[in-house]
Design a protein around this motif. Structure first.
Motif, short mmCIF file in Angstrom:
data_model
loop_
_atom_site.label_atom_id
_atom_site.label_comp_id
_atom_site.label_asym_id
_atom_site.label_seq_id
_atom_site.Cartn_x
_atom_site.Cartn_y
_atom_site.Cartn_z
N GLY A 53 0.80 -1.21 0.00
CA GLY A 53 0.00 0.00 0.00
C GLY A 53 0.83 1.26 0.00
N GLN A 54 0.16 2.35 -0.29
CA GLN A 54 0.76 3.69 -0.30
C GLN A 54 0.80 4.21 1.14
OE1 GLN A 54 2.04 5.39 -2.93
NE2 GLN A 54 2.62 7.07 -1.58
N VAL A 55 1.98 4.54 1.62
CA VAL A 55 2.18 4.98 3.00
C VAL A 55 2.44 6.48 3.04
CG1 VAL A 55 3.66 4.75 5.04
CG2 VAL A 55 3.04 2.72 3.71
N THR A 56 1.69 7.19 3.90
CA THR A 56 1.90 8.62 4.11
C THR A 56 1.88 8.91 5.61
OG1 THR A 56 -0.47 9.04 3.85
CG2 THR A 56 0.90 9.36 1.91
N LYS A 57 2.74 9.84 6.01
CA LYS A 57 2.82 10.23 7.41
C LYS A 57 1.62 11.11 7.75
CE LYS A 57 5.88 12.27 10.81
NZ LYS A 57 7.15 12.96 11.05
N THR A 58 1.09 10.91 8.97
CA THR A 58 -0.01 11.74 9.46
C THR A 58 0.55 12.71 10.49
OG1 THR A 58 -0.60 10.36 11.36
CG2 THR A 58 -1.55 9.74 9.22
N ASP A 59 -0.31 13.54 11.07
CA ASP A 59 0.12 14.42 12.16
C ASP A 59 -0.19 13.79 13.52
OD1 ASP A 59 -2.62 14.65 12.10
OD2 ASP A 59 -2.65 16.83 12.03
N ARG A 60 -0.58 12.51 13.51
CA ARG A 60 -0.94 11.82 14.75
C ARG A 60 0.26 11.04 15.31
NH1 ARG A 60 -4.65 10.51 10.99
NH2 ARG A 60 -4.11 8.30 10.98
N THR A 61 0.23 10.83 16.62
CA THR A 61 1.20 9.98 17.29
C THR A 61 0.44 9.03 18.21
OG1 THR A 61 1.51 11.54 19.11
CG2 THR A 61 3.07 11.70 17.25
N ASP A 69 5.28 8.03 15.54
CA ASP A 69 4.52 8.67 14.47
C ASP A 69 3.59 7.64 13.86
OD1 ASP A 69 5.77 11.18 14.69
OD2 ASP A 69 7.41 10.57 13.36
N VAL A 70 2.39 8.08 13.50
CA VAL A 70 1.42 7.20 12.87
C VAL A 70 1.39 7.49 11.37
CG1 VAL A 70 -1.03 6.55 12.73
CG2 VAL A 70 0.01 7.06 14.96
N TYR A 71 1.38 6.42 10.59
CA TYR A 71 1.29 6.50 9.13
C TYR A 71 -0.03 5.89 8.69
CZ TYR A 71 6.29 7.43 9.32
OH TYR A 71 7.51 7.98 9.60
N ASP A 72 -0.62 6.46 7.64
CA ASP A 72 -1.77 5.84 6.99
C ASP A 72 -1.23 5.01 5.82
OD1 ASP A 72 -3.78 6.85 8.60
OD2 ASP A 72 -4.21 8.55 7.29
N ALA A 73 -1.72 3.79 5.71
CA ALA A 73 -1.37 2.95 4.58
C ALA A 73 -2.66 2.65 3.81
CB ALA A 73 -0.72 1.65 5.04
N GLU A 74 -2.73 3.13 2.57
CA GLU A 74 -3.86 2.82 1.69
C GLU A 74 -3.57 1.47 1.06
OE1 GLU A 74 -5.21 5.84 -1.03
OE2 GLU A 74 -4.38 7.40 0.29
N VAL A 75 -4.28 0.46 1.52
CA VAL A 75 -4.01 -0.92 1.13
C VAL A 75 -4.51 -1.19 -0.29
CG1 VAL A 75 -4.49 -3.34 1.70
CG2 VAL A 75 -4.15 -1.66 3.54
N VAL A 111 12.09 3.73 8.50
CA VAL A 111 11.99 3.18 7.15
C VAL A 111 10.77 3.73 6.40
CG1 VAL A 111 10.72 1.11 7.84
CG2 VAL A 111 12.15 1.04 5.82
N LEU A 112 9.72 4.13 7.11
CA LEU A 112 8.51 4.63 6.46
C LEU A 112 8.52 6.15 6.23
CD1 LEU A 112 5.80 2.55 8.38
CD2 LEU A 112 6.91 2.03 6.19
N ALA A 113 9.51 6.84 6.77
CA ALA A 113 9.52 8.31 6.75
C ALA A 113 9.46 8.91 5.34
CB ALA A 113 10.73 8.85 7.50
N ALA A 114 10.08 8.27 4.38
CA ALA A 114 10.10 8.82 3.02
C ALA A 114 8.76 8.69 2.32
CB ALA A 114 11.17 8.12 2.19
N GLY A 115 7.88 7.83 2.85
CA GLY A 115 6.61 7.59 2.20
C GLY A 115 6.81 6.78 0.94
N GLY A 116 5.72 6.46 0.27
CA GLY A 116 5.78 5.67 -0.96
C GLY A 116 4.98 4.41 -0.82
N THR A 117 5.20 3.50 -1.75
CA THR A 117 4.50 2.23 -1.75
C THR A 117 5.42 1.16 -1.15
OG1 THR A 117 3.29 2.88 -3.73
CG2 THR A 117 3.27 0.54 -3.17
#
Length: 148
Positions: A53-61, A69-75, A111-117
């Protein structure tokens, strides 16, 4: 896996489910986990859920023995486990010692900080809580398929 636990500034104890909880103001709990490196096959075997999935950083912790840090992953694809829906919340397991109430750190960065798939090898941060975020089964258990 090796686990070391340090309590500073007061008392700590376990709740009814065995999770460590601080007792009193100014109390912090530190822990160190030495994860065993895993191959992709071992990560898959250990994971409850494997998705792409596509991973993006949120403003949540979220506090899980440290502030993550919490990331959203669009599966887009689920290859192991029950279909979790279109978007899940994910944290990147730290490879360093953590202290409750303090931001977590990573030796070579998150590892997820850069975002991406990514292909993510996941388990629930709190297996007893259906609403809990997902976490990488071991630090770095995310294979970048694209970045940015």
């Amino acid at each position: 896996m090796v686990l070391a636990l340090v309590v500073t500034g007061g008392l700590a104890g376990c709740d009814a489910e065995g999770r460590i909880r601080s007792i009193g103001p100014g109390t912090s709990v530190s822990s160190c986990v030495d994860y065993v490196p895993m191959t992709a096959a071992e990560r898959r075997e250990s994971a409850d859920l494997v998705v792409e999935g596509q991973v993006t950083k949120t403003d949540r912790t979220v506090e899980i023995g440290g502030v993550y840090d919490v990331y959203d992953a669009e599966v887009t694809t689920t290859s192991k486990g029950d279909d979790p829906g279109t978007t899940i919340e994910v944290v990147s397991t730290s490879d360093q010692c953590t202290t409750s109430g303090e931001p977590v750190e990573y030796l070579d960065g998150d590892v997820l900080a850069a975002g991406g798939t990514f292909r993510l090898y996941l388990t629930k941060a709190d297996p007893e809580d259906d609403d809990s975020v997902w976490r990488l089964v071991v630090p770095g258990a995310a294979e970048p398929l694209t970045t940015g």
